[in-house]
Structure formats: structure tokens, C-alpha cells
Write an enzyme that holds these catalytic residues in place. Structure first.
Site, PDB file in Angstrom:
ATOM      1  N   ARG A 285       0.825  -1.213   0.000  1.00  0.00           N
ATOM      2  CA  ARG A 285       0.000   0.000   0.000  1.00  0.00           C
ATOM      3  C   ARG A 285       0.861   1.266   0.000  1.00  0.00           C
ATOM      4  O   ARG A 285       0.981   1.943   1.014  1.00  0.00           O
ATOM      5  CB  ARG A 285      -0.855  -0.023   1.266  1.00  0.00           C
TER       6      ARG A 285
ATOM      7  N   GLN B 106       9.800  19.308   2.826  1.00  0.00           N
ATOM      8  CA  GLN B 106       9.161  18.226   3.582  1.00  0.00           C
ATOM      9  C   GLN B 106       8.789  17.093   2.648  1.00  0.00           C
ATOM     10  O   GLN B 106       8.383  16.037   3.088  1.00  0.00           O
ATOM     11  CB  GLN B 106       7.862  18.727   4.218  1.00  0.00           C
ATOM     12  N   ASN B 107       8.859  17.366   1.341  1.00  0.00           N
ATOM     13  CA  ASN B 107       8.397  16.365   0.382  1.00  0.00           C
ATOM     14  C   ASN B 107       9.414  15.250   0.245  1.00  0.00           C
ATOM     15  O   ASN B 107      10.619  15.458   0.370  1.00  0.00           O
ATOM     16  CB  ASN B 107       8.125  17.012  -0.972  1.00  0.00           C
TER      17      ASN B 107
ATOM     18  N   ASP C 130       9.287  13.354  -2.569  1.00  0.00           N
ATOM     19  CA  ASP C 130       9.068  12.906  -3.945  1.00  0.00           C
ATOM     20  C   ASP C 130      10.237  13.109  -4.902  1.00  0.00           C
ATOM     21  O   ASP C 130      10.152  12.738  -6.073  1.00  0.00           O
ATOM     22  CB  ASP C 130       7.805  13.577  -4.509  1.00  0.00           C
TER      23      ASP C 130
ATOM     24  N   CYS D 190      26.324  -2.414   8.386  1.00  0.00           N
ATOM     25  CA  CYS D 190      26.265  -2.907   9.774  1.00  0.00           C
ATOM     26  C   CYS D 190      25.245  -4.024   9.997  1.00  0.00           C
ATOM     27  O   CYS D 190      25.020  -4.434  11.127  1.00  0.00           O
ATOM     28  CB  CYS D 190      26.020  -1.739  10.724  1.00  0.00           C
TER      29      CYS D 190
ATOM     30  N   GLY E 200       3.642  26.156  -0.361  1.00  0.00           N
ATOM     31  CA  GLY E 200       2.780  24.969  -0.348  1.00  0.00           C
ATOM     32  C   GLY E 200       2.882  24.108   0.887  1.00  0.00           C
ATOM     33  O   GLY E 200       2.985  22.893   0.774  1.00  0.00           O
ATOM     34  N   THR E 201       2.857  24.739   2.047  1.00  0.00           N
ATOM     35  CA  THR E 201       2.808  23.938   3.277  1.00  0.00           C
ATOM     36  C   THR E 201       1.782  24.507   4.243  1.00  0.00           C
ATOM     37  O   THR E 201       1.654  25.725   4.361  1.00  0.00           O
ATOM     38  CB  THR E 201       4.194  23.833   3.960  1.00  0.00           C
TER      39      THR E 201
ATOM     40  N   HIS F 242      12.196  15.368   5.467  1.00  0.00           N
ATOM     41  CA  HIS F 242      11.463  14.149   5.833  1.00  0.00           C
ATOM     42  C   HIS F 242      11.900  12.949   5.003  1.00  0.00           C
ATOM     43  O   HIS F 242      11.156  11.988   4.853  1.00  0.00           O
ATOM     44  CB  HIS F 242       9.953  14.368   5.682  1.00  0.00           C
TER      45      HIS F 242
HETATM   46  P1  NAD Z   1      -0.146  19.620   3.905  1.00  0.00           P
HETATM   47  O1  NAD Z   1      -0.933  18.640   3.117  1.00  0.00           O
HETATM   48  O2  NAD Z   1      -0.345  19.635   5.370  1.00  0.00           O
HETATM   49  O3  NAD Z   1      -0.464  21.111   3.355  1.00  0.00           O
HETATM   50  C1  NAD Z   1      -0.369  21.454   2.003  1.00  0.00           C
HETATM   51  C2  NAD Z   1      -0.696  22.927   1.862  1.00  0.00           C
HETATM   52  O4  NAD Z   1      -0.477  23.325   0.517  1.00  0.00           O
HETATM   53  C3  NAD Z   1      -2.160  23.247   2.171  1.00  0.00           C
HETATM   54  O5  NAD Z   1      -2.222  24.437   2.944  1.00  0.00           O
HETATM   55  C4  NAD Z   1      -2.795  23.434   0.787  1.00  0.00           C
HETATM   56  O6  NAD Z   1      -3.881  24.338   0.796  1.00  0.00           O
HETATM   57  C5  NAD Z   1      -1.624  23.997   0.015  1.00  0.00           C
HETATM   58  N1  NAD Z   1      -1.663  23.724  -1.426  1.00  0.00           N
HETATM   59  C6  NAD Z   1      -2.129  22.630  -2.074  1.00  0.00           C
HETATM   60  N2  NAD Z   1      -1.908  22.743  -3.399  1.00  0.00           N
HETATM   61  C7  NAD Z   1      -1.294  23.935  -3.595  1.00  0.00           C
HETATM   62  C8  NAD Z   1      -0.791  24.611  -4.727  1.00  0.00           C
HETATM   63  N3  NAD Z   1      -0.883  24.103  -5.963  1.00  0.00           N
HETATM   64  N4  NAD Z   1      -0.207  25.813  -4.546  1.00  0.00           N
HETATM   65  C9  NAD Z   1      -0.102  26.374  -3.318  1.00  0.00           C
HETATM   66  N5  NAD Z   1      -0.549  25.769  -2.205  1.00  0.00           N
HETATM   67  C10 NAD Z   1      -1.131  24.565  -2.329  1.00  0.00           C
HETATM   68  O7  NAD Z   1       1.371  19.427   3.497  1.00  0.00           O
HETATM   69  P2  NAD Z   1       2.704  19.707   4.335  1.00  0.00           P
HETATM   70  O8  NAD Z   1       2.583  20.969   5.077  1.00  0.00           O
HETATM   71  O9  NAD Z   1       3.837  19.528   3.385  1.00  0.00           O
HETATM   72  O10 NAD Z   1       2.770  18.522   5.398  1.00  0.00           O
HETATM   73  C11 NAD Z   1       2.448  17.191   5.019  1.00  0.00           C
HETATM   74  C12 NAD Z   1       3.510  16.133   5.279  1.00  0.00           C
HETATM   75  O11 NAD Z   1       3.211  15.075   4.361  1.00  0.00           O
HETATM   76  C13 NAD Z   1       4.900  16.529   4.986  1.00  0.00           C
HETATM   77  O12 NAD Z   1       5.637  16.101   6.047  1.00  0.00           O
HETATM   78  C14 NAD Z   1       5.323  15.728   3.731  1.00  0.00           C
HETATM   79  O13 NAD Z   1       6.483  14.985   4.025  1.00  0.00           O
HETATM   80  C15 NAD Z   1       4.262  14.705   3.523  1.00  0.00           C
HETATM   81  N6  NAD Z   1       3.747  14.646   2.134  1.00  0.00           N
HETATM   82  C16 NAD Z   1       4.612  14.701   1.086  1.00  0.00           C
HETATM   83  C17 NAD Z   1       4.136  14.677  -0.214  1.00  0.00           C
HETATM   84  C18 NAD Z   1       5.123  14.735  -1.333  1.00  0.00           C
HETATM   85  O14 NAD Z   1       6.269  14.313  -1.167  1.00  0.00           O
HETATM   86  N7  NAD Z   1       4.732  15.286  -2.479  1.00  0.00           N
HETATM   87  C19 NAD Z   1       2.763  14.580  -0.445  1.00  0.00           C
HETATM   88  C20 NAD Z   1       1.879  14.501   0.665  1.00  0.00           C
HETATM   89  C21 NAD Z   1       2.397  14.544   1.945  1.00  0.00           C
END
Ligand code: NAD
Length: 280
Positions: free
Chosen positions: A73, A106-107, A109, A162, A199-200, A124
Site C-alpha cells: 500500500r 518536507q516532500n 518525492d 552494519c 505549499g505547506t 522528511h
Molecule cells: P499539507 O498537506 O499539510 O499542506 C499542504 C498545503 O499546501 C495546504 O495548505 C494546501 O492548501 C496547500 N496547497 C495545495 N496545493 C497547492 C498549490 N498548488 N499551490 C499552493 N498551495 C497549495 O502538506 P505539508 O505541510 O507539506 O505537510 C504534510 C507532510 O506530508 C509533509 O511532512 C510531507 O512529508 C508529507 N507529504 C509529502 C508529499 C510529497 O512528497 N509530495 C505529499 C503529501 C504529503
């Protein structure tokens, strides 16, 4: 909006050490859902969020099952097939121009690296790597045929240095941020005079602490009053700009100086265009 884009471009041009902090929102325009936005994975399925809190404990207590569940999953689908969007490319261009010094994301990807950014801190972790909790080494996941290990009953993969069980490099809830990344992120934040937050939702800690650390850093300014006295004021040393689809705690608590509300894939390229116009 146009005024704010121009203002951000000028702030970037006048900065000497800009860093970007990014979150899931910058990758939604590449087709990866975020967690807490209106169409986020956890907004739609709160049970998935509850399960995510158990993942790290599962690795510590039963690494074999951790890997079996992970392979059965994958939370964000096949990230290897996803491409960067104009928001990622705009940050890569700012780095090439010498304006942006680091991206702290934080991504997981790998899209900033794919777009061309060289200086990226994966706060992360990164889906394309495996990490040993014991010795701290990271390994490219391409070197491990995890499906084959599963078929042969040989999960979890073991660290070649290790022999401890390897976990995904991705940091799970309740798992400490790897020391090397945590330390360098903090150092970059303490150096920066401009922070671009893209975008956080800024609710996941300790990442959400980084803008607050930047805000706390102060510089003294001196101005002469009409009576000839010098007035010394302490102001924040960092200009903090948010680009997000919605306001966040950073907006409400006035940690950010201003919010440019909208999509990062549309706003960041416009800022880069303005930077080019004004730096000619
Ligand atoms: P979050 O989902 O908590 O918040 C995302 C924010 O971005 C929201 O406020 C939303 O309104 C905004 N948003 C969405 N699309 C947008 C766009 N096109 N332009 C501008 N703003 C936009 O995400 P977070 O704060 O990064 O925390 C989530 C955790 O989940 C992180 O720790 C991350 O590691 C993980 N995560 C990573 C991915 C990835 O790697 N792409 C995807 C999902 C979650």
C-alpha cells in the site's frame, strides 16, 4: 496580486541568502495529492492518518511486516513516474541565478532534484532511498529488489555496512529527523535573510519551527532623529514570504511578512519573470 509578485521579486533580488521551504502543496500540480488541503489524502480519509501514526512503531517492532505493508500500500503511489511542475522549475531557475541557496523540503518525492535543484535538504527523507537507523548510511533503493526479497521471504533488507534492518529514508510520525539534515537545515535557516515558504500548511513539527527560528533572528538598525540622537531598533533579519493556496498559522501569527495566495505552479514562474525584468 501583481503588486505582491513584484514585491517578492524585488525582495529576492535584494536578498543575499535566500532559502525556500516547501511542502506537499508544491507537488499537487504534478498530480501528487497533499495531506491536509481540501482534496488531501487525510482530509478525505482520516483513518489513513491514524494508521500513519503507527508506521514507525511497526518498523521498530516488526520490520518485516513494515516492509510488506509498505509494498502492498504505497501511500503516494508510484512516485518514480511523476514529473516536476512549473513551480519546481521556477525554484531551480532561482538557484541557477545564484539567488536561492537551498531548498529545504518536507516532500519525499525527489521532484526538486528532478527539476534541477542541486542544494536540496530532504527534511522528511526521500522515497528513492533506504536509510540505516543504526549507522546513518543511505542507499539508493534501485540497488534493492524489494518485491523479490518479499517473494523469497527475505524482508527486511539489511544494511550492507552494519547488517541492521534498513527502513525507508522517509521520516514517519514519531520518528526523529535524521541529525545531519536537522543540523544543516537549522544552520541554513540561521543564515538566511529571505525565506520563501511554498505549499505547506506549516503544522508539522519540527519543520514548522524553522520559519519561527528565522523570524526570531534580529538585526540592529540605526537611524538619526531630528534632535541628533541615534535611535537603535531591533528588527527581524529575515523577510518571510508565503505562497500558499490558503492562509496558514504562519499567516495568522504574522510569522510571514506577506502571503501570496494561489497556486505555486502559477505564482513562482511569474516571480521568476519579474526577477529577470528587474535585474536587467
Ligand atoms: P499539507 O498537506 O499539510 O499542506 C499542504 C498545503 O499546501 C495546504 O495548505 C494546501 O492548501 C496547500 N496547497 C495545495 N496545493 C497547492 C498549490 N498548488 N499551490 C499552493 N498551495 C497549495 O502538506 P505539508 O505541510 O507539506 O505537510 C504534510 C507532510 O506530508 C509533509 O511532512 C510531507 O512529508 C508529507 N507529504 C509529502 C508529499 C510529497 O512528497 N509530495 C505529499 C503529501 C504529503
Amino acid at each position: 496580486m501583481k503588486n505582491l509578485i513584484e514585491r517578492a521579486a524585488r525582495d529576492l533580488i535584494n536578498s543575499s541568502y535566500a532559502v525556500a521551504l516547501t511542502g506537499a502543496g508544491i507537488s499537487t500540480e504534478s498530480g501528487i495529492p497533499d495531506f491536509r488541503g481540501p482534496s488531501g489524502i487525510w482530509t478525505k480519509d482520516p483513518e489513513a492518518e491514524k494508521r500513519a501514526y503507527q508506521t514507525y512503531h511497526k518498523f521498530l517492532t516488526n520490520p518485516k511486516e513494515y516492509w510488506e505493508e509498505r509494498l502492498a500500500r504505497p501511500l503516494l503511489g508510484d512516485l518514480g513516474k511523476v514529473e516536476p511542475n512549473p513551480g519546481h522549475y521556477a525554484l531551480a531557475e532561482l538557484e541557477k541565478m545564484g539567488i536561492l541557496k537551498w531548498v529545504i523540503t518536507q516532500n519525499i518525492d525527489n521532484l526538486h532534484q528532478k527539476a534541477g535543484n542541486k542544494n536540496v535538504l530532504d527534511y522528511h527523507g526521500n522515497y528513492s532511498k533506504l536509510r540505516c537507523r543504526n549507522c546513518g548510511n543511505r542507499f539508493d533503493s534501485k540497488g534493492y529488489n524489494l518485491e523479490k526479497l518479499k517473494e523469497e521471504g527475505k524482508l527486511p533488507p539489511l544494511c550492507p555496512v552494519c547488517t541492521e534492518p534498513l527502513k525507508a529514508d522517509v521520516v514517519h510520525f514519531n520518528e526523529p529527523i535524521p541529525l545531519d539534515v536537522a543540523k544543516q537545515s537549522r544552520e541554513e535557516v540561521l543564515k538566511c535573510d529571505l525565506m520563501l515558504i511554498c505549499g505547506t500548511s506549516a503544522v508539522v513539527y519540527p519543520f514548522a519551527e524553522l520559519p519561527r527560528i528565522a523570524k526570531e533572528r534580529r538585526v540592529e538598525t540605526e537611524s538619526k532623529t531630528e534632535s541628533g540622537l541615534y535611535l537603535v531598533k531591533k528588527i527581524s533579519a529575515t523577510t518571510i514570504i508565503e505562497i500558499n493556496a490558503e492562509p496558514t498559522p504562519l499567516t495568522y501569527e504574522r510569522i510571514s511578512d506577506y502571503l501570496i495566495q494561489g497556486k505555486t505552479g502559477e505564482i513562482l514562474p511569474k516571480i521568476v519573470e519579474e526577477v529577470k525584468i528587474h535585474s536587467l
